[in-house]
Design a protein around this motif. Structure first.
Motif, short mmCIF file in Angstrom:
data_model
loop_
_atom_site.label_atom_id
_atom_site.label_comp_id
_atom_site.label_asym_id
_atom_site.label_seq_id
_atom_site.Cartn_x
_atom_site.Cartn_y
_atom_site.Cartn_z
N TYR A 88 31.08 36.86 41.94
CA TYR A 88 31.70 38.11 41.51
C TYR A 88 31.44 38.27 40.01
O TYR A 88 31.74 37.37 39.22
CB TYR A 88 33.20 38.09 41.79
CG TYR A 88 33.89 39.27 41.17
CD1 TYR A 88 33.76 40.54 41.75
CD2 TYR A 88 34.63 39.14 40.00
CE1 TYR A 88 34.36 41.64 41.15
CE2 TYR A 88 35.22 40.24 39.41
CZ TYR A 88 35.08 41.48 39.98
OH TYR A 88 35.66 42.58 39.40
N HIS A 93 29.99 46.14 39.70
CA HIS A 93 30.43 46.53 41.03
C HIS A 93 29.39 47.37 41.76
O HIS A 93 29.13 47.16 42.95
CB HIS A 93 31.76 47.30 40.95
CG HIS A 93 32.93 46.41 40.65
ND1 HIS A 93 34.22 46.79 40.93
CD2 HIS A 93 33.02 45.17 40.11
CE1 HIS A 93 35.04 45.82 40.57
NE2 HIS A 93 34.34 44.84 40.06
N MET A 96 26.48 45.15 42.81
CA MET A 96 26.87 44.26 43.90
C MET A 96 26.96 45.04 45.22
O MET A 96 26.52 44.58 46.27
CB MET A 96 28.20 43.57 43.58
CG MET A 96 28.09 42.51 42.50
SD MET A 96 29.62 41.55 42.26
CE MET A 96 30.72 42.78 41.54
N GLY A 110 32.80 36.30 48.32
CA GLY A 110 32.81 36.49 46.88
C GLY A 110 33.47 35.29 46.22
O GLY A 110 34.54 34.87 46.66
N GLN A 144 39.89 37.71 37.29
CA GLN A 144 38.71 38.03 38.10
C GLN A 144 39.03 37.99 39.59
O GLN A 144 38.46 38.78 40.36
CB GLN A 144 37.57 37.06 37.78
CG GLN A 144 36.91 37.29 36.44
CD GLN A 144 35.62 36.51 36.32
OE1 GLN A 144 34.70 36.68 37.13
NE2 GLN A 144 35.53 35.65 35.33
N LEU A 148 38.21 41.08 41.87
CA LEU A 148 37.39 40.81 43.06
C LEU A 148 38.07 41.43 44.28
O LEU A 148 37.43 42.12 45.09
CB LEU A 148 37.20 39.31 43.24
CG LEU A 148 36.38 38.80 44.42
CD1 LEU A 148 35.84 37.39 44.12
CD2 LEU A 148 37.13 38.77 45.74
N SER A 151 38.03 45.23 44.27
CA SER A 151 36.72 45.83 44.54
C SER A 151 36.51 46.09 46.03
O SER A 151 35.74 46.96 46.42
CB SER A 151 35.60 44.90 44.05
OG SER A 151 35.42 43.79 44.92
N PHE A 154 34.23 42.26 49.40
CA PHE A 154 34.04 40.96 50.02
C PHE A 154 34.98 40.74 51.20
O PHE A 154 36.13 41.16 51.18
CB PHE A 154 34.24 39.85 48.98
CG PHE A 154 33.38 40.04 47.76
CD1 PHE A 154 32.04 39.71 47.78
CD2 PHE A 154 33.90 40.61 46.60
CE1 PHE A 154 31.23 39.91 46.67
CE2 PHE A 154 33.11 40.82 45.49
CZ PHE A 154 31.77 40.47 45.52
N THR A 192 40.15 41.30 51.89
CA THR A 192 39.61 39.98 51.63
C THR A 192 40.45 38.86 52.23
O THR A 192 41.65 38.76 51.97
CB THR A 192 39.50 39.75 50.11
OG1 THR A 192 38.94 40.90 49.49
CG2 THR A 192 38.63 38.54 49.82
#
Length: 270
Positions: A88, A93, A96, A110, A144, A148, A151, A154, A192
């Motif tokens: 990540y 973003h 990715m 991630g 982070q 993550l 986002s 993942f 996630t």
């Protein structure tokens, strides 16, 4: 059922023969859902996402060869999931997302291995732990984890508390529990899942990822889990899963999440 979704071929070759060594161990360990998730930084196609001297020396794969390996496996009726473990990278973003959407991954992991220019789990960087502020590093790491999760790129977060790998752990329990609370809140609001990883048992910390207190918060906030070994050698596939299962059940989990072509299904825990 059992899953082992976090495994790497990087110490060998992207060949069917080498892949089969992992598959054979997975079968012997009665792992029904097995996947390979090579580090994304190895691939030329990710050069616009993560760049630093350590990574750039290790960028030697092409995604065409990686995808072809899975196609050959599937053609031979080998049930293996195609994944990637992506570092990540804050501020990347869009890049990715473009990379992830370019391939038909069964799921995407991630992970966070870098805090700014600090490779937190790398032996080459271990001396940095004594040079940097421990609490600042932890806070930046867990910042982070939150972004993550936010986002929503993942399916799984890898070894969620990897930051403890070298046994540098804040003594202020209130601080640590606050980090756990804020990351689990973010994860609960995302797609996630969290992996219980046995890799920590083979690292200096000598413990599973995640911390039992963190996993309890995951359960309490209804965050799904998977089991993973993070095997870099065939013999580590499914390693110490008895401990992972015991931990999962001790906090209340009775199910795992499985993945296929981006679709997910909850199944009973093994």
């Amino acid at each position: 059922m059992l899953t082992d979704y976090h495994n790497h071929l990087e110490l060998g070759t992207l060949t069917l023969d080498y892949l089969m060594k992992f598959i054979e161990v997975a079968r012997s360990e009665k792992i029904e859902h097995f996947g390979i998730s090579e580090h994304a930084y190895h691939f030329y196609q990710t050069k616009d996402i993560l760049r630093n001297p350590w990574v750039d020396e290790r960028r030697y794969y092409d995604m065409t060869d990686y995808v072809d390996l899975f196609k050959r496996a599937w053609k031979n009726n080998i049930d293996v999931k195609m994944s990637i473990e992506m570092d990540y990278t804050p501020g990347k973003h869009k890049e990715m997302e473009i990379f992830i959407s370019s391939y038909e991954f069964d799921y995407v992991i991630g992970s966070i291995h870098w805090v700014d220019d600090f490779g937190i789990d790398l032996a080459e960087f271990k001396k940095e732990w004594d040079r940097r502020d421990l609490y600042d590093t932890y806070e930046k790491y867990y910042d982070q984890v939150i972004t993550l999760a936010e986002s929503n790129l993942f399916d799984i977060i890898g070894h969620i508390d990897l930051v403890k790998i070298f046994n540098y752990i804040p003594q202020d329990e209130e601080f640590l529990l606050h980090q756990f609370d804020r990351i689990t809140t973010a994860l609960a609001n995302s797609k996630t899942c969290v992996e219980i990883s046995t890799a920590g048992l083979r690292k200096p910390i000598g413990k599973l990822y995640p911390d039992p207190r963190l996993l309890q918060m995951c359960f309490d906030k209804k965050i799904p889990i998977v089991l993973s070994s993070d095997a870099h050698k065939p013999e580590h596939v499914g390693a110490d899963f008895d401990q992972a299962i015991q931990l999962a059940k001790s906090v209340g989990y009775e199910t795992l999440m499985t993945f296929e072509k981006g679709n997910r299904k909850e199944v009973p825990l093994g």
